[in-house]
Design an enzyme around this catalytic site. Structure first.
Site, short mmCIF file in Angstrom:
data_model
loop_
_atom_site.label_atom_id
_atom_site.label_comp_id
_atom_site.label_asym_id
_atom_site.label_seq_id
_atom_site.Cartn_x
_atom_site.Cartn_y
_atom_site.Cartn_z
N TYR A 29 9.58 -3.50 -14.20
CA TYR A 29 8.53 -3.84 -13.09
C TYR A 29 8.94 -3.66 -11.71
CZ TYR A 29 4.69 -6.47 -10.90
OH TYR A 29 3.68 -6.84 -10.06
N SER A 54 3.43 -4.81 -4.55
CA SER A 54 4.31 -5.99 -4.82
C SER A 54 5.35 -6.13 -3.70
CB SER A 54 4.62 -6.24 -6.24
OG SER A 54 5.32 -7.24 -6.23
#
Length: 706
Positions: free
Chosen positions: A596, A583
């Protein structure tokens, strides 16, 4: 229920009068109908094997006069799925007049080009080599099939005598001859010398049957095959033991499959020494009966008889010299035992080529075995793709049936090696191979994609299949996985994928998924770690459970899947690719994202560490960094989308536009964009690149790597 439906024991009577009645007057439609019924019963013919025809009088488009046209299955194709565009349509009289220019058996191949001069429909399928076999028989409807029961007679030492006794002279016999124009003349001669016969057996090859109507032909074909199967079954039942009796103990099914899964990648590595191969495994009852028997080592080296079998299974199988319960944990020792077996097979094949080659023979092809037998465990087959490997297994099972029948009624005889070579390296077969499309970028490669029942993962799996790979789709959501499986089967077919229930936090399911990859395809070359989830909360609201879940799925999951996959890749010694879907959050800080974002950063660095370690194994490890891929994404369902919207002070509905506007390219990122990036890394053009990060985020300067 009609009499015909109940009188057959060994074949399936599938004819439906109402369906056929709707086709009355359309002989071609009835031909296709009959062909599909025959192709639906593998006891009658095998995939891609055999051909059927019909003749009908129609107006000549040039003269308007009535003329007879023959429709026959064209080159390639399969009876079970045959359609009109799979037929060649030719003028019957023109085909027969080719006899006037036929120069003899030494000039067989030049006749094939002349078939095109006989085409009634120039847009029809190219005619096959078997076309004259149908043309020189006068019947309206003809079937040429390769039923195991009949080939067992055709491959028996005294097959001609058995044919005469069994059928009372109603079935003719033609000695072995390679298919071609002259064989068509031999069929005509056999019919002339035996008026009133209902069919002809071709030695070591197959069966011709016929009728004045499609139905009469169908019924005649079933009756002949059923009678042959009855005869063989009775003889088998009289034997004290099939194939000389069992001499190898058979492992329980679960243990067989465990052993096969452990060894398949090793075999795949050896079998892929010339080109990357895809595997198939079966432990079907007839396979086990053969490979565990006393006569295995006598019959297996003889090879197959029917040309259709031989073309797909090679001159003979490789029989492994391993005990069924062999300890496979000492990988170097196992490879040292298997390597000489492959080397011996390659030498045998090269010698076979040297002894049998002609001055104009094509160059020697891949000398590795197609069929590998492990007594006590099962049969592996390896080929350029899954369908070809699976079909090779089906054909070898047909060959087992033939050997079983021939041995029961007489003695099995295989095709002489020179004749086998003449079929395998036939210039017409070579031309057919040369006409095949070029392999795609991922042909011969096996991928496993985690989290691929939807969103990014499914797009990646679909892209890889489109580029030639076979794929194991996986997910921890069984319902979602089943839905994806149905979608894939409908769109790409059952040979292109397998489905595995996989939870990256549970090592047992990871092992099972890779075992399934080994059993379904022989191993794995390409791993995409795509499984993930997201939790967006302020620091004070994050719980320890949130933290553990994110790190277990994203970081530990990536570690465990990569570890298991690398074990398989090292068995193969073919290199490989690991692509981790990370990501932009691995590089860019944002609010309400501590767990996260830091887990993604850990994923990214773990990828670098793996790349540094696995280069010696030619295993490349690369990263794709997406951002805001909302379409069909489970991550964006519910709380995560709400959390991100809250963090940015907008509504959930405004998220796609918000993310697009903050990119340099002002683009919404789709799952297909990530799939294309994965293909760029794995497709071959970047085969010397590892440890890289490819951003697919529309351009976010804060997430630039450098």
């Amino acid at each position: 229920m009609s009499l015909e439906r109940t009188q057959f024991k060994n074949v399936s009577y599938l004819w439906d009068d109402a369906t056929a009645a709707a086709m009355a007057g359309d002989e071609v439609a009835l031909l296709i109908y009959r062909s599909n019924l025959l192709g639906a019963d593998l006891r009658l013919t095998n995939y891609g094997g055999g051909n059927t025809s019909c003749k009908a009088v129609v107006p000549d488009p040039l003269t308007g006069s009535e003329t007879e046209v023959m429709w026959v299955k064209g080159s390639g194709g399969d009876l079970g799925t045959l359609k009109r565009n799979g037929l060649a349509a030719l003028y019957t009289d023109r085909l027969r007049k080719l006899e006037n220019v036929y120069r003899g058996i030494a000039f067989e191949d030049e006749m094939v080009a002349l078939f095109n001069l006989c085409l009634y429909d120039p847009a029809s399928r190219p005619p096959s080599i078997d076309t004259p076999l149908h043309a020189f028989l006068p019947f309206k409807h003809i079937d040429h099939l390769h039923p195991d029961a009949v080939i067992a007679i055709a491959a028996a030492k005294n097959g001609q005598q058995i044919t005469q006794e069994l059928f009372g002279g109603s079935i003719g016999w033609v000695p072995w001859q390679r298919p071609g124009f002259d064989l068509g003349l031999q069929l005509r001669k056999c019919l002339h010398n035996n008026p009133g016969i209902r069919g002809i057996i071709l030695a070591s090859h197959g069966l011709f049957t016929w009728g004045d109507t499609a139905y009469e032909c169908y019924l005649n074909t079933l009756e002949v095959i059923d009678k042959a199967a009855d005869y063989i079954d009775a003889k088998v039942a009289q034997q004290p033991a099939v194939f000389g009796g069992r001499v190898i103990p058979e492992l329980p099914a679960e243990q067989r499959r465990s052993q096969a899964a452990a060894l398949a990648p090793v075999l795949r590595g050896f079998a892929s020494s010339c080109q990357s191969m895809v595997g198939h495994f079966t432990d079907a009852p007839e396979v086990m009966e053969f490979i565990n028997a006393k006569d295995l080592h006598r019959l297996a080296p003889m090879g197959t008889s029917c040309p259709d079998h031989f073309l797909r299974t090679k001159i003979s199988p490789l029989v492994l010299d391993l005990a069924p319960e062999e300890d496979l944990h000492d990988l170097p020792a196992i490879k040292n035992r298997i390597a000489p077996l492959f080397e011996a097979y390659r030498r045998m094949y090269a010698e076979y080529y040297r002894q049998c080659r002609h001055d104009n023979s094509p160059a020697m092809r891949d000398p590795n075995p197609v069929v590998i037998l492990w007594p006590g465990v099962g049969m592996f087959t390896f080929a350029k793709d899954k369908q070809t490997a699976r079909v090779a297994a089906e054909f070898y099972i047909n060959a087992i049936h033939v050997m079983r029948g021939s041995e029961a009624i007489s003695e099995y005889i295989s095709l002489p090696r020179q004749e086998a070579f003449n079929i395998e390296y036939w210039l017409l077969e070579e031309a057919k191979l040369q006409r095949m499309p070029e392999p795609k970028a991922l042909s011969g490669r096996v991928a496993l994609v985690t989290g691929s029942a939807g969103g990014i993962g499914k797009a990646i799996a679909r892209k890889f299949v489109a580029e030639g790979a076979v794929v194991v789709i996986s997910d921890n959501d069984e319902t979602r996985l089943q839905n994806a499986g149905r979608e894939f089967e409908q769109q790409v077919g059952k040979d292109a994928f397998a489905a595995a229930l996989l939870d990256v936090t549970r090592p047992a399911t990871i092992r099972q998924a890779f075992a399934q990859a080994a059993l379904s395809f022989g191993g794995v070359d390409l791993i995409v770690n795509c499984a993930g989830l997201s939790i967006s909360k302020p620091l004070e609201a994050h719980t320890e459970a949130d933290w553990d879940l994110l790190y277990d799925v994203l970081v530990k999951g990536q570690f465990l899947v990569t570890q298991a996959g690398v074990e398989v890749m090292r068995k193969q010694q073919l290199g490989g690719d690991v692509i981790n879907i990370v990501s932009k959050n691995a590089l860019m800080s944002g609010p309400d994202n501590a767990a996260y974002g830091s887990a993604k950063a850990a994923q990214l660095h773990l990828s670098r560490l793996n790349a540094a370690e696995l280069g010696k194994d030619r295993i490349r490890v690369n990263v794709v960094n997406p951002d805001a891929v909302i379409s069909d994404s489970k991550i964006w369902e519910g709380a995560w989308a709400e959390g991100r919207a809250k963090a940015y002070g907008i509504t959930v509905a405004e998220l796609p536009a918000f993310y697009a506007k903050r990119t340099l390219l002002n683009e919404i990122i789709l799952p297909e964009d990530i799939a294309n990036a994965c293909f760029a890394l794995a497709g071959g053009l970047l085969h010397k690149s590892t440890g890289n990060v490819l951003n697919v985020d529309g351009g976010i300067a804060a997430a630039f790597v450098r």
